[in-house]
Design a protein around this motif. Structure first.
Motif, PDB file in Angstrom:
ATOM      1  N   TYR A  71      -0.911   1.823  -1.592  1.00  0.00           N
ATOM      2  CA  TYR A  71       0.663   0.994  -1.548  1.00  0.00           C
ATOM      3  C   TYR A  71       1.001   1.135  -3.004  1.00  0.00           C
ATOM      4  O   TYR A  71       0.542   0.617  -3.801  1.00  0.00           O
ATOM      5  CB  TYR A  71       0.310  -0.358  -1.061  1.00  0.00           C
ATOM      6  N   VAL A  86      -6.635  -1.630   0.803  1.00  0.00           N
ATOM      7  CA  VAL A  86      -5.540  -1.248   0.058  1.00  0.00           C
ATOM      8  C   VAL A  86      -5.918  -1.077  -1.493  1.00  0.00           C
ATOM      9  O   VAL A  86      -6.300  -1.892  -2.179  1.00  0.00           O
ATOM     10  CB  VAL A  86      -4.326  -1.691   0.439  1.00  0.00           C
ATOM     11  N   ALA A 118       1.329  -0.423   7.531  1.00  0.00           N
ATOM     12  CA  ALA A 118       0.050  -0.128   7.222  1.00  0.00           C
ATOM     13  C   ALA A 118      -0.774  -0.537   8.610  1.00  0.00           C
ATOM     14  O   ALA A 118      -1.765   0.584   8.804  1.00  0.00           O
ATOM     15  CB  ALA A 118      -0.342  -1.029   6.191  1.00  0.00           C
TER      16      ALA A 118
END
Length: 441
Positions: A212, A151, A141
């Motif tokens: 994610y 996220v 990331a």
């Protein structure tokens, strides 16, 4: 007939014993999958491919479809139907621990894979370092973003050990690097459940720059929603890297990356057979995480998977031909043993018939010898009778002649003494002279 029955029994027993000796033990392996998905389909293919190499084992795979009661029922099915070992991927640790502990303590070996349980009531555990996968995802990331990651996390199933570890590894590494998880919701590993969750979270957190997801199906769901919202700037990371889902999604630029979660189906079978055969094995196996799958290597991995799929197809075809050959061989072997048994049986019957013939012949010869002896005795008796008759005739003639000469009646019915007194006129004395003769008949 009694002896013939005994011979038949012995021949049947020996034939059955030979057939029993030719059969080796077949180990029964039960695999309880917690769900059906692309990653587990890949694992099942590996399990079936590995079992083809072991003629002494067979496997049955059952899926619980993300249901704790169904998986408990599947495990009881394996335990109650004589399976030698059970391989389990627990749907939820807390719900499945009691039944796994019960089966393990009953004496049936249990292998835990992928997910874990509470405690150590198992024979072996094979898993992947999910925390390491989470850390690798956090590193990636930072690599693909020019600003600190904000996220949205699409969680797996709460209570499952992979989801917990993937979250912890990712969150710790992300926070340490200056990133932040701004929202986290459970999609329960399903694309359909993840779609409305991603939709609502994107509306609530427009500042997000990365999603994610704990598996590729939820990552693909996130990709569909981001494109629907026109948010092509948001990066998407998934986990599993199953060829037909995750790697293909990366190759088609649907998601940005996925992380390989090794299936290791062959290792499960090898470990199970080592346990059953008393061979050495590792009780705890943790498979290390691998690097990311992105556009730089997705095409290569897909090509490798196509090659592996083709080789697997050929292996299955070859296995079918080998099975067909062995079926014919087994049939011919059975016919061969049956022919031997029939030949032995025929020899046995021939021997019994021959033995009966010789016994009958000896009996006949004994009877003929007795008849011969009886005939000899009869002839001897007949000869004696003839001699007796001749002697009797001679006596009769003798007595007839004597009777005629002496003019004295004789009889054959008794014995008597006859005194014949002959007076000789010329030479007699005054007193006279008696002459006696004794005849005994």
């Amino acid at each position: 007939m009694k002896k013939l029955s005994i011979y038949l029994f012995i021949i049947t027993f020996l034939t059955t014993a030979l057939a029993a000796c030719s059969d080796s033990r077949i180990y029964k392996i039960g695999v309880s999958q917690c769900s059906q998905d692309d990653w587990r389909s890949k694992m099942n293919d590996e399990i079936n491919r590995e079992i083809m190499l072991h003629e002494d084992a067979e496997v049955e795979i059952r899926s619980a479809d993300d249901s704790n009661p169904k998986q408990i029922s599947d495990i009881r099915y394996f335990a109650d139907n004589g399976f030698d070992i059970i391989i389990v991927s627990p749907n939820e640790a807390q719900a499945l621990t009691p039944i796994i502990k019960e089966v393990y303590e009953s004496g049936i070996p249990v292998i835990i894979f992928d997910r874990n349980i509470i405690g150590d009531s198992y024979t072996a555990h094979i898993g992947v370092d999910d925390k390491s996968i989470g850390r690798e995802a956090a590193h990636y990331a930072f690599h693909i973003l020019t600003e600190p990651p904000k996220v949205i996390e699409i969680y797996g199933l709460r209570g499952s050990t992979p989801a917990e570890n993937r979250h912890n590894g990712f969150a710790n590494e992300l926070t340490a690097g200056g990133g932040k998880i701004i929202a986290s919701e459970a999609g329960n590993w399903n694309k359909e459940e993840a779609i409305p969750i991603v939709d609502s979270l994107l509306k609530a957190h427009p500042e997000a720059n990365l999603i994610y997801a704990h598996n590729d199906r939820m990552a693909i769901a996130a990709a569909e929603i981001t494109r629907r919202h026109g948010r092509n700037d948001i990066k998407i990371i998934g986990i599993d890297a199953a060829p037909e889902i995750g790697i293909k999604a990366v190759a088609d630029s649907i998601i940005d990356a996925t992380f390989l979660y090794p299936t290791e189906g062959h290792r499960l079978i090898q470990t199970a057979l080592a346990i059953l055969k008393g061979e050495p094995y590792q009780r705890e196996v943790e498979i290390p995480a691998s690097s990311a799958v992105d556009l730089s290597n997705a095409d290569i991995l897909l090509l490798q998977n196509e090659t592996l799929t083709e080789e697997t197809r050929k292996m299955k075809l070859l296995k079918e031909k080998i099975d067909d050959y062995w079926a014919k061989h087994s049939s011919q072997t059975s016919l061969f043993y049956a022919s031997i048994a029939m030949i032995v049986l025929l020899f046995g019957v021939f021997f019994l018939v021959l033995r009966s013939f010789w016994q009958h012949r000896r009996h006949q010869m004994a009877l003929m010898e007795r008849n011969r002896l009886l005939e000899e005795q009869r002839d001897m008796q007949k000869s004696l009778n003839e001699k007796l008759q001749e002697a009797t005739q001679s006596k009769l003639m003798f007595f007839t002649n004597v009777s005629h000469d002496l003019r004295t009646p004789l009889t054959l019915r008794g014995c008597f003494i006859t005194t014949v007194k002959i007076v000789h006129q010329k030479n007699a004395s005054a007193k006279g002279e008696d002459i006696s003769k004794l005849f005994i008949c």
